[in-house]
Scaffold this active site. Structure first.
Site, PDB file in Angstrom:
ATOM      1  N   SER A 109     -10.453  -9.884   3.109  1.00  0.00           N
ATOM      2  CA  SER A 109      -9.386  -8.874   3.195  1.00  0.00           C
ATOM      3  C   SER A 109      -9.888  -7.531   3.714  1.00  0.00           C
ATOM      4  CB  SER A 109      -8.739  -8.673   1.822  1.00  0.00           C
ATOM      5  OG  SER A 109      -9.692  -8.241   0.881  1.00  0.00           O
ATOM      6  N   ASP A 135      -9.911  -0.422  -6.717  1.00  0.00           N
ATOM      7  CA  ASP A 135     -10.386  -1.549  -7.514  1.00  0.00           C
ATOM      8  C   ASP A 135     -11.874  -1.813  -7.284  1.00  0.00           C
ATOM      9  OD1 ASP A 135     -10.340  -2.419  -4.932  1.00  0.00           O
ATOM     10  OD2 ASP A 135      -8.875  -4.010  -5.242  1.00  0.00           O
ATOM     11  N   HIS A 157     -11.506  -2.679  -2.362  1.00  0.00           N
ATOM     12  CA  HIS A 157     -10.735  -2.344  -1.165  1.00  0.00           C
ATOM     13  C   HIS A 157     -10.793  -0.845  -0.917  1.00  0.00           C
ATOM     14  CE1 HIS A 157      -8.940  -6.256  -2.389  1.00  0.00           C
ATOM     15  NE2 HIS A 157      -8.952  -6.445  -1.089  1.00  0.00           N
TER      16      HIS A 157
END
Lengths: 216, 216, 216, 216, 216, 216, 216, 216
Positions: free
Chosen positions: E15, E191, E194
């Site tokens: 991601s 978090d 990210h």
């Protein structure tokens, strides 16, 4: 009232019948019968004859002609094993000739209409308790209006078949004509085809009256 | 062509004029004039007379009657300081009498229609270079149809005022009637009121012809 | 006017032709022709020649090059059996060379453009009454602009093929150039490619003029 | 690097600055600075000078001209008490003259542009540590293009004011011109105004270089 | 700068690489590279080396581990024929061990990680000009934190392979650790995984520095 | 169990309390208490003590600090006339110092925290049957982590006030610390703050235990 | 049939009456009366007595009690100048006592119910031609069910007032009880309150019968 | 507590079990277990026995009967290799007999229910450590209510099978009946089937108690 206890009445047709019914089958919980005459017929029967347990199934599809009905007759009518079947078709068969004059492949001629309708009736007659032929209509009081004149011819075919096959007949054009004596078409239907709730009740009343409906 | 270089033409009316225009003012970037005859008029003028720099503003509002126009005339017409103004109103003034017969408060009588329209014309005449009166219409070829007959009376009022006030006149009913000689109403407008693109071009052609439009 | 009574005119191309048409086929009820020059061509023809009953079908697809047209020519042109076909392609063939210079697999070279276009014309010529070749364009008045210069070469190919095959030819670049004499490109098209409504009417006028269109 | 520890840099401008920032104030958690050069400036500063704790606030608004900036200067600049202010305005002041030629009320003349910009600078100069004047630009390499020629005049005004007021100056047109030597405008910006990410990095690099940014 | 003119750099990962890229392939018009370090790498390269025409392709997929990369390596890497490939994988391989301890089938052990990564490198090495190995990272300054400790082991594997295979190496953990000296993890990543835009620029700077990037 | 028959327990706090509750007041039909510990507390009480008829009202608001609570204390607590009030606040007071270090106006200092909390307690104490002070927490087992260390100081304030005011005290940090002995923080909360359902049940159990809850 | 030509019948109540009606006033084009008994009453009247031109207005509001009706009686009933008014209220007055036992402020006691209803009747009686009192109901055949028992008391109040004030009375509970002799409650209403279409027709039939409705 | 360390408990059933779980498998990050008793069971177990690492999987599906469970037993139960399985089914098997009396094909007779349930138990017994049979329930205190009486018969079948097969048994009807002594059904479930959060906690408590759950 002609519908026996526990009968399943399947009503097929075009957008007038469909009226927003649930897919794939217009039956079950949460009022799946749409907002049109089918819903009214079911509510009138259920309220007056609760002990008969009549099961109404709506298989109308917006925009359909008799040619479309034929294509789905096996899956959408015969496979569902109804006791009674009502057929109200023809408005689009005629309308496309008038609103889409340049696209002849969308038109269903009077001949094709009659042939196909007879075929469907012949196929269904032996497998059901009763058939209810419903004429198409056009909410236009001027009978010389070309589309009205054509619609009358298609309605005559329905009456002829009903007579020959001894089915029940609901003459919706006659019911609408009575209302048109006191109302302008635009007060019953925005486009002279899709009725408002009063117009749908006119259809529903004509329908249940043919079944021998008693209000009380 | 009658519109002078740099003119601002404001077109007001109901949903036929509106046709999805941008709010609050139908002018600017990204095609804000809707999809109807106003858009066509602008495109025809812009394509043929680019050097004139005609500025077209769409102030139509769906559902409006002449009573509604009056209520917003100051803000929506006069405050925008147009050089030319076109007025096409009356369809809803008549239609509500036929589709909502039970709600008389929505009806605009012939008398109120004429009085109000004269008032708006009188208010506007001295402040603009030119006025273009546009008749309402009904896409119904049967002149004895009650709503058509009423619409003709409202159209006659427009013609009378245009004549008295020496404004330009666009007779949209006459233009539609010519088309109805070869087409059924349903092929031009689903509900006999809101035209498809061909119907809007019929309106636009009638409009620009009155302005002395030359195709080439 | 060259289009005979009852003709079916299929117009194919890229996003300029597409302009938001209906899928899968851009024809039918509810104004399915998009908001561009195809819609205007249809409205102009329908308003002026209602008795001819010309049937206009929009098969444009946004982003397409001549390579994409070839891939769908059978299903999207030949299978629909048109009497007349118009082809307006080439803008993306050129544009990708300028906006995506790092992705050569998206570029269609002049050679591939000419070969493929000739192939499509050869395939179609014997099956239709008439072919209308439409040049691509770029709304840029500086002819030394690199993309304009390239577009002119692609346009020349169209003119050459039209000449060799004796088809009708619509020179949209010439039409746009006339407008650019009095207008800045940004007033006709945000990105010099996708026109506003005035720009689309310029295309439509050039188109119908080639057909021998008479305003009145 | 010129920005002192703990400085607050407020960047104001039009859609190039805005680039999708958060409302009402473009600052805080979750990347509220949009996707344009402001985001890149912040990321470059934060990555190279984390110990300085520079606070970047984006107050751009799409479509704004210097006239719009003036209207919101008190609330959107002065009330937020920045240490540094950057101003990048003028593209819409010019663009409307070219894409909306018929609406002169949207045009900001060179005179009004200069007067207003000087006024904003005079108001701000005494209250901040530093001012960064940023020229408008047009991603068009043909300097004789009318809109490019006009944009150059507006850029000259910015240079003149920066010189007179001894502010920092970011010449974005010069930065874009360097890129245009090897790239077609369409490869940097779809509409020659709104850059892609490479174009925004060109702006951001020009911006931080003026601040004395050291890559390592 | 190591990337030759006309090179195609394909960047694959999870991601962090994905960051909202376009599907199915992260390349083309309208900024399809997402909002993360890939977008920044492309913008930095494009702005500083426009004449090199470096083509950046983003093939990251949120949530992926090295096991997932292997499953799509043929279609998503080899079939696209890149000249350079960067691989940043491992965060999810470790994370699932800590956020989903009860689902061992989602965990990728150190052994599987190393074996699979070596396999992918061996497969790719002979077909490309250059490989760029990128370590995973965890934005946590306490090296005795269990997840940080595990992540460091996975990062060591990347360094070992890069060393053995003589590929380029980007040590993102080292870059993040430098930033963590002056910033709390929560200021770089909600978090700890990210990053915000500053965190992504830290990654991008580490990346282009390994390529020999010169700011000016 | 300490809550008397017919008591109204109002629970106020930040996003942990809020958890998607209904607005404006978190009470009524259709499970309006959100998905967090408040919902669990209500369900545990309702299932074990149905005859007590305890009325639970959720007035949490995501992102709030003790400063925000003060601003809405009259309308959101006192006006609702609760018998019992629980207050769980402080996480955002601390968190903003770590995730938004550049925006000091968002930080609530330890001093302001204590003063404000004492003020709210003093205001409420005389009007209710019971007060339940709930500590803030941080799901991080490393007590030397800067944010954890700060959070512990804020928690100590809560304990001090609860002791001084003789209110009930729920030590959520202690409850979370017990769970962290066998679980990694990431298995309880994605961002070490917002717990999953297991984490919320840990909070709810600590809460009802303080009330003297008996499972059977 | 009791409703005179041109009468306006306003029907007010709770969600049973509302049934998705249009706001702010449930009257006009496009079937604005919802999907419940009001829609059926209108359709039955319109189909059987078109020449009477009865105007039906739906002013039901979901969730309302008699206390809510009182609050909007002036604007929602008296200001609309009806000739006939029907009132069907009480279900929520009772239901909240059973589904929200902990929130006594939502309960409307039998005393408040009677007092308020008498007040509304007294206010309205002199201004209208006719009043139609409609009992609330509960679709539960067990008369010892606590909520059914309470509902019966509220229904008795309606009967008492209707008797004292000599208004028409529609006993919906009696109508439902007849249906419950052959059907389980769940077959008429999912929650024993909101009927399906058959249930709504039972209400509509009871309603129009009181008016002296003749089916044919 | 009966569930061993590392056990996987799969809970299957209808909408009460489903309660909005994630598809296709109700397990993983971000609270995928829905909002019902399964979520509560997982949270209670996780909070009290974190060291056991119990893995809860929700495979409920709204509307399902035992017939539907059988159709998906292989893929939705056996293939997932659970250690423990709980089965709560039967509410829809009974409900359709009462809310859809006209559609017998939707009814599951007592005989089919028992046969199928025994079959599923026989299939599963040898492959798991433990089975938990959960009775269906109906939140209706009148045991002579026809649907309640039928539901009791289906519950008796579950008790019989649990006894014969020596599985654990959760008697949810008994748990609900205890609550109904002090509460009206409508205060626990809008439709007497789908509980609010208090109702779901009643189910969850009954469930974990059977497992030997200790609150502390």
């Amino acid at each position: 009232m002609k519908l026996q206890k526990g009968s399943k009445l399947l009503m097929i047709g075009d957008s007038i019948t469909d009226a927003g019914r649930t897919r794939p089958v217009g039956e079950g919980l949460f009022d799946p019968l749409g907002r049109g005459y089918v819903c009214f017929v079911n509510a009138l029967l259920g309220a007056a004859y609760p002990e008969r347990g009549i099961r109404v199934v709506n298989m109308g599809c917006g925009g359909h002609t008799v040619r479309d009905l034929k294509a789905r007759w096996q899956t959408d009518v015969l496979d569902l094993k109804p006791d009674w079947v009502s057929i109200m078709i023809g408005i689009n068969d005629v309308w496309r000739q008038y609103d889409s004059p340049l696209q002849p492949e969308c038109h269903v001629s009077l001949r094709e209409y009659e042939t196909t309708l007879r075929e469907l009736v012949a196929l269904t007659r032996p497998r059901v308790t009763g058939l209810i032929m419903v004429t198409p209509y056009y909410i236009e009081s001027n009978r010389r209006d070309p589309m009205r004149a054509t619609m009358d011819k298609y309605g005559a075919v329905v009456r002829k078949i009903a007579d020959a096959e001894r089915t029940l007949l609901v003459d919706t054009q006659a019911a609408m004509d009575r209302a048109l004596k006191v109302q302008y078409p635009g007060a019953l239907a925005w486009d002279r085809v899709h009725p408002n709730q009063v117009g749908h009740m006119i259809l529903a009343r004509a329908f249940v009256d043919v079944l021998g409906y008693a209000w009380k």
